[in-house]
Design a protein around this motif. Structure first.
Motif, mmCIF file in Angstrom:
data_model
loop_
_atom_site.group_PDB
_atom_site.id
_atom_site.type_symbol
_atom_site.label_atom_id
_atom_site.label_comp_id
_atom_site.label_asym_id
_atom_site.label_seq_id
_atom_site.Cartn_x
_atom_site.Cartn_y
_atom_site.Cartn_z
ATOM 1 N N GLN A 142 4.720 20.788 11.532
ATOM 2 C CA GLN A 142 4.844 22.244 11.501
ATOM 3 C C GLN A 142 4.783 22.670 10.040
ATOM 4 O O GLN A 142 5.790 23.021 9.437
ATOM 5 C CB GLN A 142 6.157 22.692 12.140
ATOM 6 N N THR A 143 3.588 22.574 9.499
ATOM 7 C CA THR A 143 3.353 22.913 8.107
ATOM 8 C C THR A 143 1.964 23.510 7.986
ATOM 9 O O THR A 143 1.216 23.540 8.974
ATOM 10 C CB THR A 143 3.519 21.680 7.195
ATOM 11 N N THR A 144 1.638 23.970 6.816
ATOM 12 C CA THR A 144 0.309 24.524 6.560
ATOM 13 C C THR A 144 -0.279 23.834 5.336
ATOM 14 O O THR A 144 0.448 23.232 4.543
ATOM 15 C CB THR A 144 0.380 26.039 6.287
ATOM 16 N N MET A 145 -1.578 23.962 5.183
ATOM 17 C CA MET A 145 -2.237 23.370 4.027
ATOM 18 C C MET A 145 -1.713 23.972 2.713
ATOM 19 O O MET A 145 -1.441 23.221 1.775
ATOM 20 C CB MET A 145 -3.758 23.529 4.150
ATOM 21 N N PRO A 146 -1.545 25.295 2.618
ATOM 22 C CA PRO A 146 -0.995 25.841 1.369
ATOM 23 C C PRO A 146 0.416 25.323 1.055
ATOM 24 O O PRO A 146 0.729 25.056 -0.104
ATOM 25 C CB PRO A 146 -0.981 27.359 1.615
ATOM 26 N N GLU A 147 1.257 25.169 2.078
ATOM 27 C CA GLU A 147 2.607 24.630 1.841
ATOM 28 C C GLU A 147 2.522 23.205 1.310
ATOM 29 O O GLU A 147 3.228 22.844 0.360
ATOM 30 C CB GLU A 147 3.429 24.653 3.129
ATOM 31 N N LEU A 148 1.669 22.399 1.924
ATOM 32 C CA LEU A 148 1.495 21.021 1.450
ATOM 33 C C LEU A 148 0.945 20.997 0.030
ATOM 34 O O LEU A 148 1.439 20.241 -0.812
ATOM 35 C CB LEU A 148 0.549 20.246 2.373
ATOM 36 N N ALA A 149 -0.055 21.823 -0.226
ATOM 37 C CA ALA A 149 -0.672 21.861 -1.560
ATOM 38 C C ALA A 149 0.344 22.211 -2.634
ATOM 39 O O ALA A 149 0.301 21.666 -3.738
ATOM 40 C CB ALA A 149 -1.829 22.857 -1.571
ATOM 41 N N ASN A 150 1.265 23.099 -2.308
ATOM 42 C CA ASN A 150 2.269 23.528 -3.288
ATOM 43 C C ASN A 150 3.387 22.526 -3.507
ATOM 44 O O ASN A 150 4.031 22.542 -4.556
ATOM 45 C CB ASN A 150 2.891 24.873 -2.860
ATOM 46 N N LYS A 151 3.658 21.658 -2.551
ATOM 47 C CA LYS A 151 4.857 20.818 -2.624
ATOM 48 C C LYS A 151 4.621 19.315 -2.662
ATOM 49 O O LYS A 151 5.452 18.573 -3.174
ATOM 50 C CB LYS A 151 5.778 21.133 -1.432
ATOM 51 N N ILE A 152 3.522 18.838 -2.123
ATOM 52 C CA ILE A 152 3.365 17.396 -1.922
ATOM 53 C C ILE A 152 3.395 16.598 -3.229
ATOM 54 O O ILE A 152 3.858 15.457 -3.256
ATOM 55 C CB ILE A 152 2.105 17.076 -1.087
ATOM 56 N N ALA A 153 2.959 17.194 -4.310
ATOM 57 C CA ALA A 153 2.973 16.493 -5.603
ATOM 58 C C ALA A 153 4.386 16.134 -6.042
ATOM 59 O O ALA A 153 4.570 15.219 -6.856
ATOM 60 C CB ALA A 153 2.293 17.331 -6.674
ATOM 61 N N ASN A 154 5.389 16.797 -5.486
ATOM 62 C CA ASN A 154 6.778 16.495 -5.837
ATOM 63 C C ASN A 154 7.238 15.142 -5.311
ATOM 64 O O ASN A 154 8.282 14.648 -5.731
ATOM 65 C CB ASN A 154 7.714 17.586 -5.302
ATOM 66 N N VAL A 155 6.479 14.546 -4.387
ATOM 67 C CA VAL A 155 6.899 13.262 -3.821
ATOM 68 C C VAL A 155 5.831 12.168 -3.943
ATOM 69 O O VAL A 155 6.149 10.992 -3.835
ATOM 70 C CB VAL A 155 7.344 13.431 -2.344
ATOM 71 N N THR A 156 4.595 12.521 -4.195
ATOM 72 C CA THR A 156 3.531 11.507 -4.191
ATOM 73 C C THR A 156 3.685 10.451 -5.280
ATOM 74 O O THR A 156 3.404 9.278 -5.042
ATOM 75 C CB THR A 156 2.133 12.154 -4.303
ATOM 76 N N SER A 157 4.137 10.834 -6.448
ATOM 77 C CA SER A 157 4.271 9.866 -7.541
ATOM 78 C C SER A 157 5.310 8.794 -7.221
ATOM 79 O O SER A 157 5.041 7.599 -7.343
ATOM 80 C CB SER A 157 4.629 10.585 -8.831
ATOM 81 N N ILE A 158 6.497 9.227 -6.807
ATOM 82 C CA ILE A 158 7.540 8.245 -6.498
ATOM 83 C C ILE A 158 7.151 7.410 -5.283
ATOM 84 O O ILE A 158 7.431 6.216 -5.227
ATOM 85 C CB ILE A 158 8.926 8.906 -6.320
ATOM 86 N N ALA A 159 6.476 8.031 -4.319
ATOM 87 C CA ALA A 159 6.051 7.285 -3.131
ATOM 88 C C ALA A 159 5.033 6.210 -3.515
ATOM 89 O O ALA A 159 5.192 5.038 -3.157
ATOM 90 C CB ALA A 159 5.466 8.237 -2.091
ATOM 91 N N ALA A 160 4.008 6.603 -4.247
ATOM 92 C CA ALA A 160 2.964 5.653 -4.638
ATOM 93 C C ALA A 160 3.518 4.522 -5.483
ATOM 94 O O ALA A 160 3.176 3.351 -5.278
ATOM 95 C CB ALA A 160 1.859 6.383 -5.394
#
Length: 167
Positions: A10-28
């Motif tokens: 239950q999300t949108t592409m703009p929401e993901l675009a704005n927030k996903i970078a906050n977790v991708t670095s630590i995840a990767a």
């Protein structure tokens, strides 16, 4: 993968675009694949948690696993759970959380000791409880999709190479 995240959560592409970078670095850097991270986002948001809180929650879950408090490290050791970046690389986020659920029996008190923050606990409870089935099915769907996409790309690239050689 992002389209599948939107479709299954239950999300949108703009929401993901704005927030996903906050977790991708630590995840990767912790060995959590983008596919697994995206499936987790879809699963948690499908339980009703907003995208921004979901991202914060996942960041805290991963942080708590790779750098547990001494209390969490002791609890994980007692329960026989790998709580480290190495465990995430070896078993994946889903594998580690499945181990947590099995070892604790879903006991909230024990999970609270393992994941000290409310933000992390929200994510863990969603991924091992209400959203567990969604996490599993979305992860499987995304892995199949990624494999199909890779195969299709390979065929397309070979076809273009053959046409260029013919020309």
């Amino acid at each position: 993968i992002l389209f599948e995240t939107v479709k299954n959560g239950q999300t949108t592409m703009p929401e993901l675009a704005n927030k996903i970078a906050n977790v991708t670095s630590i995840a990767a850097n912790s060995g959590v694949s983008f596919v697994e991270l995206s499936a987790a986002i879809a699963a948690i948001t499908s339980t009703g948690l907003p995208t921004s809180e979901t991202i914060t929650s996942l960041k805290q879950v991963i942080s708590n696993i790779i750098k547990p408090t001494s209390q969490a490290a002791d609890m994980a050791e007692k329960l026989g759970i790998g709580f480290s970046a190495e465990a995430l690389r070896a078993e994946g986020l889903k594998g580690v959380l499945d181990n947590v659920k099995e070892a604790t029996g879903g006991n909230t008190t024990q999970m609270t000791k393992l994941f000290g923050s409310v933000e992390a606990l929200n994510g863990v409870m969603a991924l091992t409880g209400e959203g567990a089935e969604k996490f599993t099915s979305t992860l499987k769907e995304m892995e199949e999709f990624s494999g199909s996409l890779s195969t299709a790309y390979g065929k397309m690239a070979d076809d273009i190479k053959n046409k260029l050689q013919t020309l």
